[in-house]
Design a protein around this motif. Structure first.
Motif, PDB file in Angstrom:
ATOM      1  N   LEU A   1      74.072  38.259  30.402  1.00 35.54           N
ATOM      2  CA  LEU A   1      73.134  38.968  29.535  1.00 35.54           C
ATOM      3  C   LEU A   1      71.857  39.218  30.332  1.00 35.54           C
ATOM      4  N   ASP A   2      71.522  40.479  30.546  1.00 30.36           N
ATOM      5  CA  ASP A   2      70.281  40.813  31.241  1.00 30.36           C
ATOM      6  C   ASP A   2      69.129  40.892  30.241  1.00 30.36           C
ATOM      7  N   PHE A   3      67.963  40.472  30.661  1.00 27.65           N
ATOM      8  CA  PHE A   3      66.764  40.705  29.847  1.00 27.65           C
ATOM      9  C   PHE A   3      66.551  42.216  29.730  1.00 27.65           C
ATOM     10  N   LYS A   4      66.158  42.678  28.547  1.00 32.72           N
ATOM     11  CA  LYS A   4      65.815  44.094  28.403  1.00 32.72           C
ATOM     12  C   LYS A   4      64.490  44.371  29.115  1.00 32.72           C
ATOM     13  N   GLN A   5      64.127  45.646  29.194  1.00 37.31           N
ATOM     14  CA  GLN A   5      62.863  46.018  29.857  1.00 37.31           C
ATOM     15  C   GLN A   5      61.662  45.446  29.113  1.00 37.31           C
ATOM     16  N   HIS A   6      61.688  45.543  27.785  1.00 33.85           N
ATOM     17  CA  HIS A   6      60.681  44.881  26.951  1.00 33.85           C
ATOM     18  C   HIS A   6      61.381  43.697  26.295  1.00 33.85           C
ATOM     19  N   PRO A   7      61.444  42.550  26.957  1.00 32.85           N
ATOM     20  CA  PRO A   7      62.245  41.469  26.362  1.00 32.85           C
ATOM     21  C   PRO A   7      61.520  40.665  25.277  1.00 32.85           C
ATOM     22  N   LEU A   8      60.215  40.450  25.454  1.00 31.04           N
ATOM     23  CA  LEU A   8      59.541  39.425  24.652  1.00 31.04           C
ATOM     24  C   LEU A   8      59.095  39.927  23.288  1.00 31.04           C
ATOM     25  N   TYR A   9      59.385  39.112  22.272  1.00 33.88           N
ATOM     26  CA  TYR A   9      58.887  39.410  20.926  1.00 33.88           C
ATOM     27  C   TYR A   9      58.891  38.109  20.138  1.00 33.88           C
ATOM     28  N   GLU A  10      58.384  38.189  18.912  1.00 34.72           N
ATOM     29  CA  GLU A  10      58.486  37.011  18.068  1.00 34.72           C
ATOM     30  C   GLU A  10      58.941  37.397  16.673  1.00 34.72           C
ATOM     31  N   ALA A  11      59.609  36.472  16.017  1.00 36.59           N
ATOM     32  CA  ALA A  11      60.076  36.685  14.652  1.00 36.59           C
ATOM     33  C   ALA A  11      60.170  35.331  13.983  1.00 36.59           C
ATOM     34  N   CYS A  12      59.744  35.257  12.722  1.00 40.13           N
ATOM     35  CA  CYS A  12      59.801  34.002  11.955  1.00 40.13           C
ATOM     36  C   CYS A  12      59.105  32.863  12.707  1.00 40.13           C
ATOM     37  N   ASP A  13      58.015  33.186  13.390  1.00 42.72           N
ATOM     38  CA  ASP A  13      57.250  32.188  14.141  1.00 42.72           C
ATOM     39  C   ASP A  13      58.078  31.512  15.244  1.00 42.72           C
TER      40      ASP A  13
END
Ligand code: MN
Ligand code: MN
Length: 462
Positions: free
Chosen positions: A102-114
């Motif tokens: 699984l490769d990291f996407k170009q914009h990998p980082l995000y947050e959800a549900c803390d």
């Protein structure tokens, strides 16, 4: 009349039954397990190979008799001059060092549900559910704007944290259980859990002007990346970050006769071919061994077998070693093995194989005369003459081998690098050990097949 007119493949454990041979089998497997545990990406594999080549006196000097060249640190080709001239044919063994992941996407980082998470894009043929609820590691490189390359490896050292993609709890999976596998597991849900702590700065409101404050959990990950590696979010655009199964390859089975681990397709052939290459130091014919990238996605790009890397390197070599020889003749006269694993018959899915034409673990490396799908579409098929020459070579050396196809006709299929080398007119055939659970995070091979494959490559390169 010859009394062995019916053919029966020989079990490798019967062939190598002496205490001394069994010891050699397990010693080779131990080395292989170490290699498999430390090389999980194509770059790591090429680095490992390069270090050992340099130890053995190989250099990036095409005029030298022991030469190697790399393409973008992801593909490596090595050559050792033989006694005979290049126009009498060279021996080529090609395997691939890339593996499904699984490769990291170009914009990998995000947050959800803390929670902080990373989005991924899978590479190669994976069964998505196999990547859920298991320890994962992050390997790769990030290149900063000034060209500095930061190597990353998190999740392998026992003191490291690992990463994970959480799976749905069975209590809420009633609906999912009714779905087709292809619908139930979505690529966009292969999101890797990275953390659960908010940024302290954002928490205390110290940095109220910053928009990141709203993303306290993602910000915490950015802070960690900056503190540990000096990375900023923009650096992730110029990165190759890969999620792979965490942990060591292992001896498997109660009898310890098997190897279990990630990436055996096709690092088992990389390892066996490289061991063979380092062992056969006085060849009759010039030896060429190449480890490709991008096989799992169709051999595309500058580092795949469809590229002109091998052709260009061979031309350089011919110019330096035998300027009067025509490089196209060298390519045409070459004999090659497309060293790749075979999907052996699985006891639980025997119905998908044609028993008569399937391979079995333990019976030595497998010839696959053609690959492709349906009516041999997309395959390169070795000639009868070449198969005859090869089986004579192995029989003379007493090495067990088998002949098989991949699965029942019309039940699926696959391809390898063979057809991209066959275009030069060289003889080539797919050849390599069988594995079970191919492309899974924990593939299984037989130690005796590794041993026999290594001996077979040595015979071919000798
Ligand atoms: Mn393969
Ligand atoms: Mn594969």
């Amino acid at each position: 009349m010859q009394n062995n007119i019916a053919h029966k493949p020989r079990n490798g454990w019967d062939v190598y039954a002496s205490e001394d041979e069994r010891k050699k089998i397990h010693e080779l497997a131990d080395k292989y397990i170490d290699f498999l545990s430390s090389c999980k990406t194509e770059r790591e594999t090429v680095n490992w190979v390069r270090a050992r080549l340099e130890e053995a006196g190989f250099a990036k000097d095409v005029t030298a008799p022991c030469f190697f060249e790399t393409a973008k640190d992801k593909t490596v080709v090595m050559a050792r001059k033989g006694r005979r001239s290049l126009q009498h044919g060279v021996r080529i063994v090609g395997a691939h060092a890339d593996t499904p992941r699984l490769d990291f996407k170009q914009h990998p980082l995000y947050e959800a549900c803390d929670l902080a998470l990373a989005k991924t894009h899978y590479y190669g043929g994976i069964r998505k559910y196999q990547w859920l609820s298991r320890p994962l590691a992050l390997h790769g490189v990030v290149v900063k704007a000034d060209g500095a390359c930061v190597e990353i490896c998190i999740g392998e050292d026992p003191v490291d944290p690992v990463l994970v993609i959480t799976d749905l709890l069975p209590h809420l999976a009633y609906k999912q259980n009714e779905q087709k596998v292809s619908d139930a597991f979505e690529a966009e849900k292969l999101n890797v859990l990275l953390g659960n702590t908010p940024s302290a700065k954002a928490e205390t409101g110290e940095d109220k002007s910053q928009p990141e404050q709203k993303e306290r959990f993602k910000t915490k990950i950015l802070e960690l990346l900056y503190q540990r590696y000096g990375l900023i979010e923009e650096d992730l655009y110029s990165a190759e970050l890969q999620i792979v199964p965490a942990g060591q390859a292992r001896s498997a089975g109660l009898d310890g006769s098997l190897v279990g681990g990630y990436g055996q397709d096709d690092r088992i052939c990389v390892f066996a071919a490289f061991e063979a290459f380092l062992a056969e130091t006085e060849p009759e014919q010039t030896q060429i061994v190449i480890f490709w990238d991008k096989e799992e996605i169709g051999s595309e790009g500058a580092t795949g077998a469809k590229s002109l890397f091998l052709e260009y390197t061979l031309k350089d070599l011919v110019r330096a070693w035998e300027p009067d020889t025509d490089p196209s003749l060298v390519l045409r006269q070459a004999r090659a093995l497309s060293a790749d694993v075979h999907g052996s018959i699985d006891p639980d899915y025997q119905d998908l194989h044609d028993a008569l034409n399937s391979s079995k673990l333990g019976y030595g490396p497998v010839f696959c005369k053609f690959t492709g799908h349906r009516g041999k579409v997309g395959s390169s098929e070795a000639t009868a003459e070449y198969v005859a020459w090869l089986r004579n070579m192995l029989n003379t050396a007493g090495i067990p081998w088998q002949m098989a196809g991949l699965g029942k006709v019309d039940s699926g299929g696959g391809g390898t690098v063979a057809k991209f080398l066959a275009v030069y007119g060289m003889d080539i055939i797919d050849f390599g050990p069988g594995v079970l659970g191919m492309h899974s995070p924990f593939e299984v091979s037989s130690k005796v097949d590794l041993y026999a494959t290594c001996l077979a490559f040595r015979e071919f390169l000798r």
